[in-house]
Design a protein around this motif. Structure first.
Motif, PDB file in Angstrom:
ATOM      1  N   ILE A  49      57.064  60.691  35.935  1.00 48.63           N
ATOM      2  CA  ILE A  49      57.261  61.862  36.802  1.00 48.63           C
ATOM      3  C   ILE A  49      58.567  61.730  37.585  1.00 48.63           C
ATOM      4  O   ILE A  49      59.355  62.675  37.679  1.00 48.63           O
ATOM      5  CB  ILE A  49      56.053  62.021  37.754  1.00 48.63           C
ATOM      6  CG1 ILE A  49      54.799  62.349  36.955  1.00 48.63           C
ATOM      7  CG2 ILE A  49      56.323  63.084  38.817  1.00 48.63           C
ATOM      8  CD1 ILE A  49      53.499  62.187  37.734  1.00 48.63           C
ATOM      9  N   ALA A  50      58.801  60.555  38.135  1.00 48.19           N
ATOM     10  CA  ALA A  50      59.999  60.327  38.939  1.00 48.19           C
ATOM     11  C   ALA A  50      61.279  60.407  38.102  1.00 48.19           C
ATOM     12  O   ALA A  50      62.300  60.892  38.581  1.00 48.19           O
ATOM     13  CB  ALA A  50      59.903  58.971  39.639  1.00 48.19           C
ATOM     14  N   LEU A  51      61.229  59.956  36.850  1.00 52.29           N
ATOM     15  CA  LEU A  51      62.405  60.044  35.986  1.00 52.29           C
ATOM     16  C   LEU A  51      62.787  61.493  35.733  1.00 52.29           C
ATOM     17  O   LEU A  51      63.969  61.830  35.709  1.00 52.29           O
ATOM     18  CB  LEU A  51      62.163  59.331  34.651  1.00 52.29           C
ATOM     19  CG  LEU A  51      62.308  57.827  34.658  1.00 52.29           C
ATOM     20  CD1 LEU A  51      61.854  57.246  33.323  1.00 52.29           C
ATOM     21  CD2 LEU A  51      63.749  57.417  34.944  1.00 52.29           C
ATOM     22  N   LYS A  52      61.805  62.332  35.546  1.00 50.52           N
ATOM     23  CA  LYS A  52      62.079  63.762  35.332  1.00 50.52           C
ATOM     24  C   LYS A  52      62.843  64.328  36.526  1.00 50.52           C
ATOM     25  O   LYS A  52      63.812  65.062  36.367  1.00 50.52           O
ATOM     26  CB  LYS A  52      60.763  64.515  35.106  1.00 50.52           C
ATOM     27  CG  LYS A  52      60.894  66.007  35.036  1.00 50.52           C
ATOM     28  CD  LYS A  52      61.588  66.467  33.778  1.00 50.52           C
ATOM     29  CE  LYS A  52      61.547  67.980  33.685  1.00 50.52           C
ATOM     30  NZ  LYS A  52      62.613  68.510  32.883  1.00 50.52           N
ATOM     31  N   LYS A  53      62.412  63.955  37.724  1.00 52.69           N
ATOM     32  CA  LYS A  53      63.071  64.450  38.933  1.00 52.69           C
ATOM     33  C   LYS A  53      64.467  63.856  39.104  1.00 52.69           C
ATOM     34  O   LYS A  53      65.402  64.549  39.488  1.00 52.69           O
ATOM     35  CB  LYS A  53      62.227  64.124  40.171  1.00 52.69           C
ATOM     36  CG  LYS A  53      60.930  64.898  40.234  1.00 52.69           C
ATOM     37  CD  LYS A  53      60.128  64.494  41.453  1.00 52.69           C
ATOM     38  CE  LYS A  53      58.786  65.217  41.475  1.00 52.69           C
ATOM     39  NZ  LYS A  53      57.947  64.774  42.587  1.00 52.69           N
ATOM     40  N   LYS A  54      64.616  62.564  38.824  1.00 49.43           N
ATOM     41  CA  LYS A  54      65.883  61.876  39.094  1.00 49.43           C
ATOM     42  C   LYS A  54      66.948  62.120  38.028  1.00 49.43           C
ATOM     43  O   LYS A  54      68.109  62.328  38.354  1.00 49.43           O
ATOM     44  CB  LYS A  54      65.662  60.384  39.253  1.00 49.43           C
ATOM     45  CG  LYS A  54      66.929  59.626  39.606  1.00 49.43           C
ATOM     46  CD  LYS A  54      66.624  58.440  40.449  1.00 49.43           C
ATOM     47  CE  LYS A  54      67.875  57.769  40.911  1.00 49.43           C
ATOM     48  NZ  LYS A  54      68.156  58.008  42.295  1.00 49.43           N
ATOM     49  N   VAL A  55      66.561  62.062  36.767  1.00 52.51           N
ATOM     50  CA  VAL A  55      67.568  62.166  35.703  1.00 52.51           C
ATOM     51  C   VAL A  55      67.455  63.441  34.882  1.00 52.51           C
ATOM     52  O   VAL A  55      68.318  63.719  34.065  1.00 52.51           O
ATOM     53  CB  VAL A  55      67.551  60.933  34.764  1.00 52.51           C
ATOM     54  CG1 VAL A  55      67.788  59.666  35.533  1.00 52.51           C
ATOM     55  CG2 VAL A  55      66.278  60.833  33.979  1.00 52.51           C
ATOM     56  N   GLY A  56      66.379  64.195  35.073  1.00 52.04           N
ATOM     57  CA  GLY A  56      66.250  65.471  34.377  1.00 52.04           C
ATOM     58  C   GLY A  56      65.769  65.377  32.941  1.00 52.04           C
ATOM     59  O   GLY A  56      65.909  66.315  32.177  1.00 52.04           O
ATOM     60  N   SER A  57      65.195  64.259  32.570  1.00 51.38           N
ATOM     61  CA  SER A  57      64.673  64.097  31.217  1.00 51.38           C
ATOM     62  C   SER A  57      63.223  63.643  31.297  1.00 51.38           C
ATOM     63  O   SER A  57      62.914  62.663  31.975  1.00 51.38           O
ATOM     64  CB  SER A  57      65.492  63.064  30.451  1.00 51.38           C
ATOM     65  OG  SER A  57      65.016  62.920  29.132  1.00 51.38           O
ATOM     66  N   LYS A  58      62.355  64.354  30.602  1.00 46.79           N
ATOM     67  CA  LYS A  58      60.939  64.017  30.618  1.00 46.79           C
ATOM     68  C   LYS A  58      60.677  62.805  29.719  1.00 46.79           C
ATOM     69  O   LYS A  58      61.100  62.762  28.566  1.00 46.79           O
ATOM     70  CB  LYS A  58      60.118  65.204  30.141  1.00 46.79           C
ATOM     71  CG  LYS A  58      58.627  64.952  30.184  1.00 46.79           C
ATOM     72  CD  LYS A  58      57.848  66.167  29.740  1.00 46.79           C
ATOM     73  CE  LYS A  58      56.362  65.873  29.801  1.00 46.79           C
ATOM     74  NZ  LYS A  58      55.576  66.991  29.310  1.00 46.79           N
ATOM     75  N   ASP A  79      70.683  57.621  27.394  1.00 54.21           N
ATOM     76  CA  ASP A  79      72.108  57.766  27.071  1.00 54.21           C
ATOM     77  C   ASP A  79      72.298  58.750  25.921  1.00 54.21           C
ATOM     78  O   ASP A  79      73.246  59.531  25.905  1.00 54.21           O
ATOM     79  CB  ASP A  79      72.699  56.400  26.729  1.00 54.21           C
ATOM     80  CG  ASP A  79      74.200  56.446  26.515  1.00 54.21           C
ATOM     81  OD1 ASP A  79      74.899  57.143  27.282  1.00 54.21           O
ATOM     82  OD2 ASP A  79      74.680  55.767  25.590  1.00 54.21           O
ATOM     83  N   ALA A  80      71.367  58.744  24.975  1.00 50.79           N
ATOM     84  CA  ALA A  80      71.467  59.624  23.809  1.00 50.79           C
ATOM     85  C   ALA A  80      71.075  61.066  24.107  1.00 50.79           C
ATOM     86  O   ALA A  80      71.606  61.992  23.492  1.00 50.79           O
ATOM     87  CB  ALA A  80      70.605  59.078  22.670  1.00 50.79           C
ATOM     88  N   VAL A  81      70.141  61.285  25.043  1.00 53.95           N
ATOM     89  CA  VAL A  81      69.622  62.640  25.244  1.00 53.95           C
ATOM     90  C   VAL A  81      70.177  63.367  26.463  1.00 53.95           C
ATOM     91  O   VAL A  81      70.101  64.591  26.520  1.00 53.95           O
ATOM     92  CB  VAL A  81      68.074  62.659  25.321  1.00 53.95           C
ATOM     93  CG1 VAL A  81      67.463  62.116  24.028  1.00 53.95           C
ATOM     94  CG2 VAL A  81      67.542  61.935  26.535  1.00 53.95           C
ATOM     95  N   LEU A  82      70.728  62.655  27.419  1.00 55.19           N
ATOM     96  CA  LEU A  82      71.256  63.319  28.611  1.00 55.19           C
ATOM     97  C   LEU A  82      72.584  64.007  28.296  1.00 55.19           C
ATOM     98  O   LEU A  82      73.325  63.555  27.422  1.00 55.19           O
ATOM     99  CB  LEU A  82      71.454  62.302  29.734  1.00 55.19           C
ATOM    100  CG  LEU A  82      70.183  61.748  30.366  1.00 55.19           C
ATOM    101  CD1 LEU A  82      70.520  60.655  31.376  1.00 55.19           C
ATOM    102  CD2 LEU A  82      69.371  62.847  31.035  1.00 55.19           C
TER     103      LEU A  82
END
Length: 92
Positions: A49-58, A79-82
Protein backbone atom coordinates in the motif's frame (compact mmCIF):
# COMPACT_ATOMS: atom_id res chain seq x y z
CA UNK A 1 26.51 8.22 -20.26
CA UNK A 2 23.22 7.69 -18.41
CA UNK A 3 23.39 7.16 -14.68
CA UNK A 4 21.25 4.53 -13.05
CA UNK A 5 18.33 5.63 -10.91
CA UNK A 6 18.36 2.31 -9.04
CA UNK A 7 20.11 3.75 -5.94
CA UNK A 8 17.30 6.31 -5.55
CA UNK A 9 14.63 3.65 -6.06
CA UNK A 10 16.32 1.32 -3.56
CA UNK A 11 16.50 4.13 -1.01
CA UNK A 12 12.78 4.87 -1.45
CA UNK A 13 11.91 1.18 -1.01
CA UNK A 14 14.05 0.93 2.12
CA UNK A 15 12.33 4.00 3.53
CA UNK A 16 8.91 2.45 2.92
CA UNK A 17 9.99 -0.83 4.48
CA UNK A 18 11.41 0.92 7.54
CA UNK A 19 8.28 3.04 8.01
CA UNK A 20 6.00 0.02 7.60
CA UNK A 21 7.97 -2.36 9.81
CA UNK A 22 9.84 -0.22 12.31
CA UNK A 23 13.06 -2.02 11.37
CA UNK A 24 16.33 -0.26 10.59
CA UNK A 25 17.39 -1.52 7.18
CA UNK A 26 20.38 0.76 6.63
CA UNK A 27 23.11 -1.38 5.13
CA UNK A 28 20.77 -4.33 4.60
CA UNK A 29 21.85 -6.84 1.96
CA UNK A 30 19.48 -6.20 -1.00
CA UNK A 31 19.68 -9.87 -2.02
CA UNK A 32 18.06 -11.11 1.22
CA UNK A 33 14.36 -11.90 1.23
CA UNK A 34 11.99 -9.67 3.18
CA UNK A 35 11.36 -12.51 5.60
CA UNK A 36 15.10 -12.90 6.19
CA UNK A 37 15.25 -9.15 6.88
CA UNK A 38 12.64 -9.61 9.61
CA UNK A 39 9.47 -8.44 7.88
CA UNK A 40 6.24 -10.36 8.38
CA UNK A 41 3.11 -10.72 6.25
CA UNK A 42 1.37 -7.77 7.89
CA UNK A 43 4.36 -5.54 7.20
CA UNK A 44 4.50 -6.68 3.58
CA UNK A 45 0.80 -5.94 3.11
CA UNK A 46 1.42 -2.42 4.41
CA UNK A 47 4.49 -2.10 2.20
CA UNK A 48 2.41 -2.79 -0.91
CA UNK A 49 0.00 0.00 0.00
CA UNK A 50 2.77 2.42 0.95
CA UNK A 51 4.70 1.76 -2.28
CA UNK A 52 1.67 2.73 -4.33
CA UNK A 53 1.52 6.05 -2.47
CA UNK A 54 5.27 6.74 -2.54
CA UNK A 55 6.33 5.60 -6.00
CA UNK A 56 3.04 5.34 -7.87
CA UNK A 57 3.32 1.68 -8.79
CA UNK A 58 1.07 -1.01 -7.37
CA UNK A 59 2.86 -4.02 -5.93
CA UNK A 60 0.73 -6.66 -4.25
CA UNK A 61 1.57 -8.77 -1.22
CA UNK A 62 1.69 -11.83 -3.47
CA UNK A 63 4.11 -10.12 -5.87
CA UNK A 64 6.37 -9.19 -2.96
CA UNK A 65 6.50 -12.81 -1.86
CA UNK A 66 6.67 -14.55 -5.23
CA UNK A 67 7.85 -12.20 -7.98
CA UNK A 68 9.97 -9.59 -6.17
CA UNK A 69 11.02 -11.27 -2.89
CA UNK A 70 14.14 -9.12 -2.37
CA UNK A 71 14.99 -5.42 -2.38
CA UNK A 72 17.14 -6.09 -5.42
CA UNK A 73 14.31 -7.73 -7.41
CA UNK A 74 11.81 -5.03 -6.47
CA UNK A 75 14.27 -2.27 -7.39
CA UNK A 76 14.84 -3.85 -10.81
CA UNK A 77 11.08 -4.21 -11.36
CA UNK A 78 10.31 -0.61 -10.41
CA UNK A 79 13.18 0.63 -12.56
CA UNK A 80 11.56 -1.14 -15.52
CA UNK A 81 7.97 0.02 -14.95
CA UNK A 82 8.24 3.56 -13.58
CA UNK A 83 8.19 6.52 -15.98
CA UNK A 84 11.61 7.60 -17.22
CA UNK A 85 11.55 10.84 -15.23
CA UNK A 86 10.65 9.17 -11.92
CA UNK A 87 13.65 9.02 -9.57
CA UNK A 88 15.89 10.53 -12.22
CA UNK A 89 19.49 10.62 -10.99
CA UNK A 90 20.69 14.03 -9.91
CA UNK A 91 23.09 15.65 -12.38
CA UNK A 92 26.72 15.58 -11.33
Amino acid sequence: MTQSRKPQILSAIQEVLEESSGLDLAGADPSLTYLALGLDSLSLTQVGIALKKKVGSKVTFRQLLEDFPTLEALTTHLDAVLPADAFAPLPT
